[in-house]
Design a protein around this motif. Structure first.
Motif, PDB file in Angstrom:
ATOM      1  N   ASP A 119       0.822  -1.216   0.000  1.00 38.27           N
ATOM      2  CA  ASP A 119       0.000   0.000   0.000  1.00 38.27           C
ATOM      3  C   ASP A 119       0.853   1.262   0.000  1.00 38.27           C
ATOM      4  OD1 ASP A 119      -2.372  -1.511   0.180  1.00 38.27           O
ATOM      5  OD2 ASP A 119      -2.187  -1.605   2.364  1.00 38.27           O
ATOM      6  N   HIS A 120       2.124   1.121   0.239  1.00 39.65           N
ATOM      7  CA  HIS A 120       3.047   2.253   0.296  1.00 39.65           C
ATOM      8  C   HIS A 120       4.329   1.883  -0.431  1.00 39.65           C
ATOM      9  CE1 HIS A 120       5.385   0.009   3.239  1.00 39.65           C
ATOM     10  NE2 HIS A 120       4.225  -0.302   3.803  1.00 39.65           N
TER      11      HIS A 120
ATOM     12  N   PRO B 278       7.464   1.979  -6.171  1.00 37.71           N
ATOM     13  CA  PRO B 278       6.226   2.713  -5.878  1.00 37.71           C
ATOM     14  C   PRO B 278       5.152   1.813  -5.281  1.00 37.71           C
ATOM     15  CG  PRO B 278       6.394   2.281  -8.222  1.00 37.71           C
ATOM     16  CD  PRO B 278       7.693   1.820  -7.605  1.00 37.71           C
ATOM     17  N   ALA B 279       4.257   2.406  -4.540  1.00 40.59           N
ATOM     18  CA  ALA B 279       3.109   1.669  -4.000  1.00 40.59           C
ATOM     19  C   ALA B 279       2.364   1.033  -5.158  1.00 40.59           C
ATOM     20  CB  ALA B 279       2.189   2.615  -3.234  1.00 40.59           C
ATOM     21  N   GLY B 280       1.944  -0.219  -4.980  1.00 36.51           N
ATOM     22  CA  GLY B 280       1.112  -0.882  -5.972  1.00 36.51           C
ATOM     23  C   GLY B 280       1.836  -1.528  -7.133  1.00 36.51           C
ATOM     24  N   ILE B 281       3.164  -1.498  -7.170  1.00 39.75           N
ATOM     25  CA  ILE B 281       3.871  -2.171  -8.266  1.00 39.75           C
ATOM     26  C   ILE B 281       4.074  -3.639  -7.868  1.00 39.75           C
ATOM     27  CG2 ILE B 281       6.247  -1.669  -7.518  1.00 39.75           C
ATOM     28  CD1 ILE B 281       6.888  -1.204 -10.531  1.00 39.75           C
ATOM     29  N   ASN B 282       3.751  -4.527  -8.779  1.00 42.12           N
ATOM     30  CA  ASN B 282       3.946  -5.957  -8.534  1.00 42.12           C
ATOM     31  C   ASN B 282       5.438  -6.254  -8.550  1.00 42.12           C
ATOM     32  OD1 ASN B 282       1.237  -7.331  -8.436  1.00 42.12           O
ATOM     33  ND2 ASN B 282       1.022  -6.157 -10.325  1.00 42.12           N
TER      34      ASN B 282
ATOM     35  N   SER C 249      22.445 -10.637   2.617  1.00 43.37           N
ATOM     36  CA  SER C 249      22.386  -9.195   2.429  1.00 43.37           C
ATOM     37  C   SER C 249      21.952  -8.556   3.740  1.00 43.37           C
ATOM     38  CB  SER C 249      21.455  -8.791   1.280  1.00 43.37           C
ATOM     39  OG  SER C 249      20.132  -9.169   1.526  1.00 43.37           O
ATOM     40  N   LYS C 250      22.518  -7.416   3.984  1.00 42.77           N
ATOM     41  CA  LYS C 250      22.147  -6.604   5.139  1.00 42.77           C
ATOM     42  C   LYS C 250      21.522  -5.350   4.561  1.00 42.77           C
ATOM     43  CE  LYS C 250      24.182  -4.534   9.279  1.00 42.77           C
ATOM     44  NZ  LYS C 250      25.466  -4.375  10.013  1.00 42.77           N
ATOM     45  N   VAL C 251      20.252  -5.126   4.887  1.00 39.96           N
ATOM     46  CA  VAL C 251      19.526  -4.018   4.278  1.00 39.96           C
ATOM     47  C   VAL C 251      18.871  -3.139   5.341  1.00 39.96           C
ATOM     48  CG1 VAL C 251      19.058  -5.299   2.145  1.00 39.96           C
ATOM     49  CG2 VAL C 251      17.378  -5.317   3.980  1.00 39.96           C
ATOM     50  N   MET C 252      18.770  -1.877   5.001  1.00 39.50           N
ATOM     51  CA  MET C 252      18.005  -0.959   5.816  1.00 39.50           C
ATOM     52  C   MET C 252      16.638  -0.822   5.163  1.00 39.50           C
ATOM     53  SD  MET C 252      18.658   3.055   6.712  1.00 39.50           S
ATOM     54  CE  MET C 252      20.118   2.707   7.693  1.00 39.50           C
ATOM     55  N   ARG C 253      15.609  -1.031   5.960  1.00 38.08           N
ATOM     56  CA  ARG C 253      14.248  -0.825   5.494  1.00 38.08           C
ATOM     57  C   ARG C 253      13.824   0.564   5.954  1.00 38.08           C
ATOM     58  NH1 ARG C 253      10.799  -5.661   7.832  1.00 38.08           N
ATOM     59  NH2 ARG C 253      11.391  -4.565   9.716  1.00 38.08           N
ATOM     60  N   LEU C 254      13.310   1.342   5.036  1.00 39.05           N
ATOM     61  CA  LEU C 254      12.816   2.674   5.359  1.00 39.05           C
ATOM     62  C   LEU C 254      11.307   2.675   5.134  1.00 39.05           C
ATOM     63  CD1 LEU C 254      15.618   4.553   3.461  1.00 39.05           C
ATOM     64  CD2 LEU C 254      15.338   4.513   5.934  1.00 39.05           C
ATOM     65  N   PHE C 255      10.596   3.399   5.976  1.00 47.43           N
ATOM     66  CA  PHE C 255       9.140   3.475   5.872  1.00 47.43           C
ATOM     67  C   PHE C 255       8.704   4.932   5.909  1.00 47.43           C
ATOM     68  CE2 PHE C 255      10.051  -0.631   7.775  1.00 47.43           C
ATOM     69  CZ  PHE C 255       9.219  -1.493   7.086  1.00 47.43           C
ATOM     70  N   PRO C 256       7.628   5.253   5.190  1.00 45.09           N
ATOM     71  CA  PRO C 256       7.085   6.614   5.265  1.00 45.09           C
ATOM     72  C   PRO C 256       6.738   6.976   6.707  1.00 45.09           C
ATOM     73  CG  PRO C 256       6.101   5.420   3.430  1.00 45.09           C
ATOM     74  CD  PRO C 256       6.900   4.424   4.224  1.00 45.09           C
TER      75      PRO C 256
ATOM     76  N   ALA D  61       2.579  -7.325   2.916  1.00 46.93           N
ATOM     77  CA  ALA D  61       2.538  -7.654   1.496  1.00 46.93           C
ATOM     78  C   ALA D  61       1.168  -8.220   1.146  1.00 46.93           C
ATOM     79  CB  ALA D  61       3.615  -8.679   1.160  1.00 46.93           C
ATOM     80  N   HIS D  62       0.681  -7.839  -0.030  1.00 42.74           N
ATOM     81  CA  HIS D  62      -0.571  -8.379  -0.566  1.00 42.74           C
ATOM     82  C   HIS D  62      -0.200  -9.273  -1.750  1.00 42.74           C
ATOM     83  CE1 HIS D  62      -2.731  -5.478   1.906  1.00 42.74           C
ATOM     84  NE2 HIS D  62      -1.933  -4.538   1.425  1.00 42.74           N
ATOM     85  N   SER D  63      -0.284 -10.579  -1.551  1.00 42.90           N
ATOM     86  CA  SER D  63       0.104 -11.537  -2.579  1.00 42.90           C
ATOM     87  C   SER D  63      -0.790 -11.407  -3.801  1.00 42.90           C
ATOM     88  CB  SER D  63       0.010 -12.964  -2.032  1.00 42.90           C
ATOM     89  OG  SER D  63       0.266 -13.894  -3.063  1.00 42.90           O
TER      90      SER D  63
END
Length: 149
Positions: A66-67, A103-107, A118-125, A134-136
């Motif tokens: 959604d985001h 972008p929000a809504g891209i499959n 992998s070591k990743v930083m997750r950023l959120f609005p 996640a919406h499968s």
């Protein structure tokens, strides 16, 4: 196989930034991006061969959010696949120093890669709860959701 440029990806709404994973905490680049794009939450996650296959299966299952999904790769690499306007997969290798914004809504889906690290930083609005939801695409309720492409 077609090679996609950063400009081609931008046409799909995917943004790419290059940051130095050793100096980002002090050089202000990440702070500027977070301020400009209104990101207010972050967490660091390490993905490796100790993570259960069921977790990786969730990442690789085609889904939308959604985001925006924002990932900054601090170490290692992986692959994001996104659908283009013709429903074809576009694969992006992301490695240390890459920050991508889907972008929000891209499959899309994520593959940890052969090295399984992998070591990743997750950023959120800033205006949402910092939780990965996640919406499968395989679920009936997702078929009716608006997608980007």
């Amino acid at each position: 196989d077609k090679t996609y440029s950063v400009e081609d990806l931008a046409k799909l709404g995917v943004l790419h930034y290059s940051l130095n994973p050793q100096t980002y905490e002090n050089d202000g680049t990440l702070t500027t991006i977070m301020k400009d794009r209104n990101y207010g939450h972050q967490s660091i996650v390490t993905l490796n061969d100790q993570i259960p296959e069921t977790t990786y299966a969730k990442f690789f299952d085609e889904h939308i959010h959604d985001h925006e999904e924002i990932r900054f790769v601090l170490e290692g690499y992986g692959y994001f696949d996104v659908r283009n306007e013709r429903e074809e997969w576009v694969r992006m290798m992301v490695e240390s120093g890459d920050l991508i914004v889907l972008p929000a809504g891209i499959n899309h889906r994520y593959n940890i890669g052969e090295a399984k690290y992998s070591k990743v930083m997750r950023l959120f609005p800033a205006d949402i709860e910092p939780v990965w939801v996640a919406h499968s695409r395989s679920l009936p309720e997702t078929l009716n959701m608006k997608t980007y492409v």
